[in-house]
Design a protein around this motif. Sequence first.
Motif, PDB file in Angstrom:
ATOM      1  N   GLY A 278       0.832  -1.118   0.003  1.00 22.31           N
ATOM      2  CA  GLY A 278       0.020   0.222   0.172  1.00 22.31           C
ATOM      3  C   GLY A 278       0.311   1.364   0.320  1.00 22.31           C
ATOM      4  N   ALA A 279       0.040   2.045   0.169  1.00 23.40           N
ATOM      5  CA  ALA A 279       1.085   3.567  -0.074  1.00 23.40           C
ATOM      6  C   ALA A 279       1.628   3.826   1.429  1.00 23.40           C
ATOM      7  CB  ALA A 279      -0.026   4.869   0.395  1.00 23.40           C
ATOM      8  N   GLN A 280       3.394   4.515   1.217  1.00 24.10           N
ATOM      9  CA  GLN A 280       3.587   5.201   2.721  1.00 24.10           C
ATOM     10  C   GLN A 280       3.299   5.373   3.085  1.00 24.10           C
ATOM     11  OE1 GLN A 280       7.311   6.321   0.737  1.00 24.10           O
ATOM     12  NE2 GLN A 280       8.703   6.428   2.958  1.00 24.10           N
ATOM     13  N   PRO A 281       3.137   4.708   4.471  1.00 28.47           N
ATOM     14  CA  PRO A 281       2.945   6.124   5.198  1.00 28.47           C
ATOM     15  C   PRO A 281       3.891   7.251   5.738  1.00 28.47           C
ATOM     16  CG  PRO A 281       4.074   3.480   6.299  1.00 28.47           C
ATOM     17  CD  PRO A 281       4.434   3.953   4.572  1.00 28.47           C
ATOM     18  N   HIS A 282       2.831   8.307   6.565  1.00 25.13           N
ATOM     19  CA  HIS A 282       3.197   9.799   6.968  1.00 25.13           C
ATOM     20  C   HIS A 282       4.222  10.572   5.969  1.00 25.13           C
ATOM     21  CE1 HIS A 282       3.564   6.958  10.703  1.00 25.13           C
ATOM     22  NE2 HIS A 282       3.981   6.225  10.147  1.00 25.13           N
ATOM     23  N   GLN A 283       3.288  10.832   5.230  1.00 27.94           N
ATOM     24  CA  GLN A 283       3.788  11.069   3.456  1.00 27.94           C
ATOM     25  C   GLN A 283       2.584  12.843   3.732  1.00 27.94           C
ATOM     26  OE1 GLN A 283       6.293  10.716   1.437  1.00 27.94           O
ATOM     27  NE2 GLN A 283       6.481   9.464   3.350  1.00 27.94           N
ATOM     28  N   PRO A 284       3.125  13.989   3.537  1.00 24.48           N
ATOM     29  CA  PRO A 284       1.957  14.790   3.629  1.00 24.48           C
ATOM     30  C   PRO A 284       1.328  15.199   2.375  1.00 24.48           C
ATOM     31  CG  PRO A 284       4.280  15.548   2.986  1.00 24.48           C
ATOM     32  CD  PRO A 284       4.156  13.813   3.839  1.00 24.48           C
ATOM     33  N   ARG A 285       0.185  15.680   2.625  1.00 25.53           N
ATOM     34  CA  ARG A 285      -0.943  15.635   1.789  1.00 25.53           C
ATOM     35  C   ARG A 285      -0.169  16.885   0.762  1.00 25.53           C
ATOM     36  NH1 ARG A 285      -4.693  17.853  -0.713  1.00 25.53           N
ATOM     37  NH2 ARG A 285      -5.954  16.647  -2.497  1.00 25.53           N
ATOM     38  N   PRO A 286       0.263  17.354   0.044  1.00 23.53           N
ATOM     39  CA  PRO A 286       0.678  18.480  -0.716  1.00 23.53           C
ATOM     40  C   PRO A 286      -0.127  20.245  -0.862  1.00 23.53           C
ATOM     41  CG  PRO A 286       1.259  16.859  -2.633  1.00 23.53           C
ATOM     42  CD  PRO A 286       1.031  16.275  -1.180  1.00 23.53           C
TER      43      PRO A 286
ATOM     44  N   GLN B 291       9.652  14.232  -0.882  1.00 24.50           N
ATOM     45  CA  GLN B 291       8.492  15.332  -0.765  1.00 24.50           C
ATOM     46  C   GLN B 291       8.613  16.710  -1.321  1.00 24.50           C
ATOM     47  OE1 GLN B 291       8.980  14.467   3.454  1.00 24.50           O
ATOM     48  NE2 GLN B 291       7.339  12.683   3.452  1.00 24.50           N
ATOM     49  N   LEU B 292       9.210  17.143  -1.431  1.00 25.54           N
ATOM     50  CA  LEU B 292       9.731  18.388  -1.602  1.00 25.54           C
ATOM     51  C   LEU B 292       9.564  18.234  -3.304  1.00 25.54           C
ATOM     52  CD1 LEU B 292      10.873  21.118  -1.788  1.00 25.54           C
ATOM     53  CD2 LEU B 292      13.358  20.870  -2.299  1.00 25.54           C
ATOM     54  N   SER B 293       9.272  16.962  -4.290  1.00 21.57           N
ATOM     55  CA  SER B 293       8.838  17.186  -5.693  1.00 21.57           C
ATOM     56  C   SER B 293       7.469  17.166  -5.363  1.00 21.57           C
ATOM     57  CB  SER B 293       9.596  15.923  -6.342  1.00 21.57           C
ATOM     58  OG  SER B 293      11.165  15.977  -6.590  1.00 21.57           O
ATOM     59  N   ASP B 294       6.943  16.022  -5.087  1.00 22.00           N
ATOM     60  CA  ASP B 294       5.317  16.571  -4.163  1.00 22.00           C
ATOM     61  C   ASP B 294       5.459  18.374  -4.376  1.00 22.00           C
ATOM     62  OD1 ASP B 294       5.309  14.029  -4.335  1.00 22.00           O
ATOM     63  OD2 ASP B 294       5.341  13.922  -3.022  1.00 22.00           O
ATOM     64  N   TRP B 295       5.185  18.550  -3.470  1.00 18.61           N
ATOM     65  CA  TRP B 295       4.751  20.272  -2.675  1.00 18.61           C
ATOM     66  C   TRP B 295       4.899  21.139  -4.171  1.00 18.61           C
ATOM     67  CZ3 TRP B 295       6.412  24.678  -3.001  1.00 18.61           C
ATOM     68  CH2 TRP B 295       5.934  25.742  -2.027  1.00 18.61           C
ATOM     69  N   LEU B 296       6.241  21.502  -4.989  1.00 23.72           N
ATOM     70  CA  LEU B 296       6.476  21.979  -5.748  1.00 23.72           C
ATOM     71  C   LEU B 296       5.759  21.656  -7.147  1.00 23.72           C
ATOM     72  CD1 LEU B 296      10.632  21.675  -6.012  1.00 23.72           C
ATOM     73  CD2 LEU B 296       9.407  23.811  -5.451  1.00 23.72           C
ATOM     74  N   ASP B 297       5.602  20.558  -7.255  1.00 25.65           N
ATOM     75  CA  ASP B 297       4.780  20.091  -8.524  1.00 25.65           C
ATOM     76  C   ASP B 297       2.940  19.980  -8.076  1.00 25.65           C
ATOM     77  OD1 ASP B 297       6.275  18.686 -10.400  1.00 25.65           O
ATOM     78  OD2 ASP B 297       6.058  16.518  -9.169  1.00 25.65           O
ATOM     79  N   ALA B 298       2.920  20.132  -7.370  1.00 22.71           N
ATOM     80  CA  ALA B 298       1.292  21.170  -6.390  1.00 22.71           C
ATOM     81  C   ALA B 298       1.017  22.665  -6.449  1.00 22.71           C
ATOM     82  CB  ALA B 298       1.296  20.750  -5.400  1.00 22.71           C
ATOM     83  N   GLN B 299       2.475  22.928  -6.721  1.00 19.33           N
ATOM     84  CA  GLN B 299       2.243  24.910  -6.976  1.00 19.33           C
ATOM     85  C   GLN B 299       2.063  25.233  -8.601  1.00 19.33           C
ATOM     86  OE1 GLN B 299       2.062  25.972  -4.126  1.00 19.33           O
ATOM     87  NE2 GLN B 299       2.741  24.522  -3.665  1.00 19.33           N
ATOM     88  N   ASP B 300       1.217  26.514  -8.479  1.00 19.59           N
ATOM     89  CA  ASP B 300       0.989  27.538  -9.711  1.00 19.59           C
ATOM     90  C   ASP B 300       2.504  27.862 -10.188  1.00 19.59           C
ATOM     91  OD1 ASP B 300      -0.938  28.392 -11.644  1.00 19.59           O
ATOM     92  OD2 ASP B 300       0.670  30.315 -10.332  1.00 19.59           O
TER      93      ASP B 300
END
Length: 424
Positions: free
Chosen positions: A63-71, A370-379
Amino acid sequence: MAVISKATVRIAAAVALAAIAGCSAATQGGPPQSTSKGRVAPAKVPATRPVRLIGDGSTAYTGAQPHQPRPARLKPGRKPPQFVVFSWDGAGEDGQKLFSHFRAVGKKYHATMTYFLSGVYMLPTDKAELYEPPGHEPGASAIGFNDVRGIKDTVAQMRGAWEDGNEIGTHFNGHFCGRNGVGSWTPEEWRSEIEQAVSFVRNWKTNSGLKGEPPLPFDYAKELVGGRAPCLEGQRNLIPAAKEMGFRYDASSSGGLQTWPRKIDGIWDFPLQEIPFPGRDFETLSMDYNFLANQSGSTHGDRAMHTAWGQQMRDGILDAFDRAYQGNRAPLFVGDHFESWNGGTYMKAVEEAIKEICPRKGVRCVSFKQLSDWLDAQDPETLARLQDLPVGRAPEDGWSAYLSDTPEVAAGPAPAARIMPVAG
């Protein structure tokens, strides 16, 4: 800012000494040799999570990795978080027990990190010829291979690190630098190196004979989305191979500045950065080895200087952090090795920096993934404005005005990583 030309000279000196640094095992004359005491208890796959074995059972879907923040997309007028990424080259558990130690440090200070695994640490010496390094004979490696106990202990820490929410990236395999090293490899050769790194993780049970051990709770071919090349060489030809293999970022570049990241051909570029070198008139790369190269040029320098050298690195990291935290809020990247160079000076410095930085308000100590996730979520417009800010410079009229009219749209899920084709 410090004089970059002088910093570049120091960087070149550090690269020239790469044979000393290698990666985690290179200076010890071989791969991790393990003991069983004093480490963080490896996390186990909870019984309530489904376990579907892959291949020989070395890895599994759980399953999905635990403890991952939602960007989430940054709201208009809001100051961006201060991201800090601590990463480890050639991660493995040996008699120093530094992998397990820094897992515990991460838990204590709410920091997730990126552990760059050297694939040959999953391969015992008697199976060395399974590795076919580009430009070298089968079974060659600048950092040796591992023993069965070392594989078992490293796998236990990888298992626990992933369950803790950390990232397992790649430091590739044989750590070849300089002439005929990774800097000379073609995209096709880099692809082979990546495929082999994944294969060694996917087949560690078969290769080590450790059939009765629990699997890694993830499919490495899916989870692997980035790495750092040995000696920070070869990024130009690595990028096309990394993109083809589903990578989302690369951390192999040297000499970056503390500015917001940009992409190279669709891949996030997360370079080691020029950061202050307290007491000197130049800056150096944000890595333990580069402080060492400028202080002693040796892994066993003057003992009387160990405390001062450690303080210098700690203060350099904190100065870099403050410059971003009070300035442009660019992510800070710190690279390290699980080593006891100069009496463990740099490990202590990094731990003290984590203790000081990660609990701060507005700070997120995250993995590169996790940083990649956040950057990809930005405008894209928001990112462009952030990227325009120079080192240490906050918006003149404040964050509220600078980002006031950027779009506010709910972020979707992070992009799914592609499953890579794997050799063997």
